[in-house]
Design a protein around this motif. Structure first.
Motif, PDB file in Angstrom:
ATOM      1  N   PHE A 174       0.763  -0.729   0.275  1.00 16.59           N
ATOM      2  CA  PHE A 174       0.231   0.120   0.000  1.00 16.59           C
ATOM      3  C   PHE A 174       0.540   1.327  -0.385  1.00 16.59           C
ATOM      4  N   VAL A 175       1.583   1.338   0.822  1.00 17.81           N
ATOM      5  CA  VAL A 175       2.369   1.859   0.819  1.00 17.81           C
ATOM      6  C   VAL A 175       3.538   2.816  -0.785  1.00 17.81           C
ATOM      7  N   HIS A 176       3.941   1.304  -1.584  1.00 23.21           N
ATOM      8  CA  HIS A 176       4.911   1.595  -2.656  1.00 23.21           C
ATOM      9  C   HIS A 176       3.017   2.282  -3.212  1.00 23.21           C
ATOM     10  N   ALA A 177       1.800   1.273  -3.668  1.00 27.43           N
ATOM     11  CA  ALA A 177       0.746   2.136  -4.635  1.00 27.43           C
ATOM     12  C   ALA A 177       0.693   3.557  -3.955  1.00 27.43           C
ATOM     13  N   SER A 178       1.030   4.097  -3.203  1.00 28.71           N
ATOM     14  CA  SER A 178       0.828   5.528  -1.854  1.00 28.71           C
ATOM     15  C   SER A 178       1.993   6.340  -3.262  1.00 28.71           C
ATOM     16  N   PHE A 179       2.748   5.819  -3.637  1.00 26.22           N
ATOM     17  CA  PHE A 179       3.788   6.423  -3.700  1.00 26.22           C
ATOM     18  C   PHE A 179       3.212   7.111  -5.796  1.00 26.22           C
ATOM     19  N   LEU A 180       3.572   5.503  -5.627  1.00 25.70           N
ATOM     20  CA  LEU A 180       2.610   5.571  -7.176  1.00 25.70           C
ATOM     21  C   LEU A 180       2.097   7.017  -7.984  1.00 25.70           C
ATOM     22  N   PHE A 181       1.425   6.113  -6.752  1.00 33.72           N
ATOM     23  CA  PHE A 181      -0.406   7.222  -7.451  1.00 33.72           C
ATOM     24  C   PHE A 181      -0.439   8.380  -7.073  1.00 33.72           C
ATOM     25  N   LEU A 182       0.525   9.322  -6.566  1.00 29.86           N
ATOM     26  CA  LEU A 182       1.164  10.457  -5.937  1.00 29.86           C
ATOM     27  C   LEU A 182       1.889  10.748  -7.028  1.00 29.86           C
ATOM     28  N   ILE A 183       2.886  10.155  -7.789  1.00 31.34           N
ATOM     29  CA  ILE A 183       3.632  10.578  -8.731  1.00 31.34           C
ATOM     30  C   ILE A 183       3.057  10.504 -10.155  1.00 31.34           C
ATOM     31  N   ILE A 184       2.456  10.351 -10.047  1.00 29.58           N
ATOM     32  CA  ILE A 184       0.856   9.713 -11.650  1.00 29.58           C
ATOM     33  C   ILE A 184       0.371  11.008 -11.605  1.00 29.58           C
ATOM     34  N   SER A 185      -0.340  12.005 -10.025  1.00 23.20           N
ATOM     35  CA  SER A 185      -1.261  12.989 -10.290  1.00 23.20           C
ATOM     36  C   SER A 185      -0.104  13.648 -10.505  1.00 23.20           C
ATOM     37  N   ILE A 186       0.923  13.634  -9.872  1.00 22.43           N
ATOM     38  CA  ILE A 186       2.229  14.690 -10.213  1.00 22.43           C
ATOM     39  C   ILE A 186       1.611  14.668 -11.765  1.00 22.43           C
ATOM     40  N   ARG A 187       1.741  13.725 -12.133  1.00 24.81           N
ATOM     41  CA  ARG A 187       2.359  13.807 -14.223  1.00 24.81           C
ATOM     42  C   ARG A 187       1.007  14.616 -14.771  1.00 24.81           C
ATOM     43  N   GLU A 188       0.122  13.934 -14.119  1.00 21.03           N
ATOM     44  CA  GLU A 188      -1.220  14.626 -15.114  1.00 21.03           C
ATOM     45  C   GLU A 188      -1.493  15.833 -14.359  1.00 21.03           C
ATOM     46  N   LEU A 189      -1.431  16.844 -13.953  1.00 22.51           N
ATOM     47  CA  LEU A 189      -1.261  18.149 -13.190  1.00 22.51           C
ATOM     48  C   LEU A 189      -0.147  18.888 -14.465  1.00 22.51           C
ATOM     49  N   ALA A 190       1.700  18.564 -14.419  1.00 20.95           N
ATOM     50  CA  ALA A 190       2.704  18.511 -15.683  1.00 20.95           C
ATOM     51  C   ALA A 190       1.828  18.424 -16.917  1.00 20.95           C
ATOM     52  N   LYS A 191       1.075  17.131 -17.173  1.00 22.16           N
ATOM     53  CA  LYS A 191       0.319  17.276 -18.869  1.00 22.16           C
ATOM     54  C   LYS A 191      -0.580  18.262 -18.834  1.00 22.16           C
ATOM     55  N   ASP A 192      -1.730  18.499 -17.875  1.00 24.71           N
ATOM     56  CA  ASP A 192      -2.420  19.921 -18.056  1.00 24.71           C
ATOM     57  C   ASP A 192      -1.803  20.665 -19.175  1.00 24.71           C
ATOM     58  N   LEU A 193      -0.716  21.120 -17.604  1.00 33.62           N
ATOM     59  CA  LEU A 193       0.159  22.524 -17.560  1.00 33.62           C
ATOM     60  C   LEU A 193       1.397  22.385 -19.498  1.00 33.62           C
ATOM     61  N   GLU A 194       0.964  21.408 -19.434  1.00 31.18           N
ATOM     62  CA  GLU A 194       1.737  21.145 -21.139  1.00 31.18           C
ATOM     63  C   GLU A 194       0.709  21.236 -22.718  1.00 31.18           C
ATOM     64  N   ASN A 195      -0.256  20.962 -22.356  1.00 30.57           N
ATOM     65  CA  ASN A 195      -1.392  20.729 -22.959  1.00 30.57           C
ATOM     66  C   ASN A 195      -2.655  21.774 -23.027  1.00 30.57           C
ATOM     67  N   MET A 196      -2.133  22.865 -22.237  1.00 31.84           N
ATOM     68  CA  MET A 196      -3.032  24.201 -21.990  1.00 31.84           C
ATOM     69  C   MET A 196      -3.412  24.862 -23.245  1.00 31.84           C
ATOM     70  N   LYS A 197      -2.866  24.403 -24.654  1.00 28.26           N
ATOM     71  CA  LYS A 197      -3.308  25.173 -25.673  1.00 28.26           C
ATOM     72  C   LYS A 197      -4.374  24.305 -25.823  1.00 28.26           C
ATOM     73  N   GLY A 198      -4.278  23.465 -26.199  1.00 27.70           N
ATOM     74  CA  GLY A 198      -5.243  22.796 -27.304  1.00 27.70           C
ATOM     75  C   GLY A 198      -6.485  22.407 -26.078  1.00 27.70           C
ATOM     76  N   ASP A 199      -6.041  22.442 -25.005  1.00 23.32           N
ATOM     77  CA  ASP A 199      -7.445  22.805 -23.755  1.00 23.32           C
ATOM     78  C   ASP A 199      -8.051  23.663 -24.155  1.00 23.32           C
ATOM     79  N   LEU A 200      -7.595  24.772 -23.875  1.00 23.00           N
ATOM     80  CA  LEU A 200      -8.316  25.973 -24.001  1.00 23.00           C
ATOM     81  C   LEU A 200      -9.363  26.089 -25.338  1.00 23.00           C
ATOM     82  N   ALA A 201      -8.963  25.192 -26.449  1.00 24.48           N
ATOM     83  CA  ALA A 201      -9.165  25.654 -27.536  1.00 24.48           C
ATOM     84  C   ALA A 201     -10.541  24.717 -27.629  1.00 24.48           C
ATOM     85  N   LEU A 202     -10.622  23.897 -27.143  1.00 26.90           N
ATOM     86  CA  LEU A 202     -11.561  22.922 -27.019  1.00 26.90           C
ATOM     87  C   LEU A 202     -12.491  23.110 -25.890  1.00 26.90           C
TER      88      LEU A 202
END
Length: 301
Positions: A174-202
């Motif tokens: 469960f501790v391993h899973a929580s670390f992985l979940f947090l890292i992936i959550s950070i990645r999702e937010l970073a992807k949103d920042l990366e893809n802001m142009k397309g997200d705004l347009a659509l």
């Protein structure tokens, strides 16, 4: 030399490989086997784990559902990807939408058939997983916060199938899973920042679009602070062998990531940040080999 027909088939293959992100599927398969050998079934001989046909069916079913998920995600995001990833979109479009959707249904059906070989419970699990991926791609992806959380949960879901199979409830999992979940959550937010142009347009209502870049960076910073808890527990409270060095390295990369985050303003900057997180995730998969090298060697021999 390839004939024109052979070149056409090869191009189509690479296009489909790009759509299903074959490299990600390969990493997931390797990760599932490594976690099975080193974590979930650490008391079972390696040979028995590797030759377990039920495990193979679960891993293949997971790979099929994830690949299908990438296809349906590509289907709904085709316009956005044309803005955010024009080169990849051109490659992906070499395969028609009808062909992609046909392959989507074939992959999902194959996953259910493979899951049924194991038992009825995996059939229920993968049926729910298929529906959840579709619902996320169709509806939830455009919602701030909810979309990020669901995406992170769907990413770690294949490991949950293996977790249920082995019924191993050790705290370290469960501790391993929580670390992985947090890292992936950070990645999702970073992807949103990366893809802001397309997200705004659509009109995708992601966190950067709705609340702004500064709020997104604050949320990422908060999630990074939260990762310190599982990192501390994994390094100090559990026997993880040489994998400790991976977590020290992850801390260094996260510090670099955080320092760059607050200086980032362009898509290129956010791509670099996204790649740092990819390195942490992929390195984490292969660092599982470091948990107990001596013990596994004995189990093999």
């Amino acid at each position: 030399m390839f004939t024109r027909k052979q070149r056409h088939i090869l191009i189509k293959f690479f296009s489909l490989f790009s759509v299903v992100r074959g490299y990600n599927i390969l990493v997931i398969v390797i990760a599932q086997y490594l976690t099975s050998v080193y974590i979930f079934a650490h008391n079972i001989p390696v040979k028995k784990v590797l030759l377990d046909l039920n495990l193979l069916m679960l891993v293949l079913a997971s790979a099929a559902v994830v690949a299908a998920g990438y296809i349906i995600n590509n289907f709904y995001d085709s316009e956005k990807d044309l803005i955010n990833r024009p080169n990849k979109s051109l490659l992906d479009k070499l395969v028609s939408q009808n062909t992609k959707l046909s392959f989507y249904f074939v992959l999902n059906f194959s996953a259910i058939v493979m899951a049924s070989y194991v038992s009825f419970n995996p059939v229920l699990f993968f049926s729910a997983y298929i529906f959840a991926i579709w619902f996320y791609s169709h509806k939830l992806k455009k919602l701030p916060i909810v979309g990020n959380i669901v995406s992170a949960l769907l990413t770690i879901a294949p490991f949950f199938a293996i977790f249920i199979y082995y019924k191993n409830f050790d705290t370290v999992i469960f501790v391993h899973a929580s670390f992985l979940f947090l890292i992936i959550s950070i990645r999702e937010l970073a992807k949103d920042l990366e893809n802001m142009k397309g997200d705004l347009a659509l009109n995708y209502r992601t966190i950067p679009v709705v609340y702004g870049e500064v709020t997104s960076k604050k949320m990422i910073t908060f999630l990074m602070i939260l990762t310190l808890l599982p990192l501390y527990l994994l390094i100090t409270k559990f026997e993880i062998g040489y994998m400790t060095y991976y977590f020290y390295g992850a801390i260094i990369l996260l510090i670099i990531f955080l320092s760059l985050l607050w200086k980032s303003t362009t898509k290129t900057h956010y791509i670099i940040l996204h790649n740092i997180l990819k390195v942490i995730i992929v390195a984490g998969v292969f660092s599982i080999l470091l948990i107990d090298v001596d013990l596994v060697l004995k189990r093999i021999l």
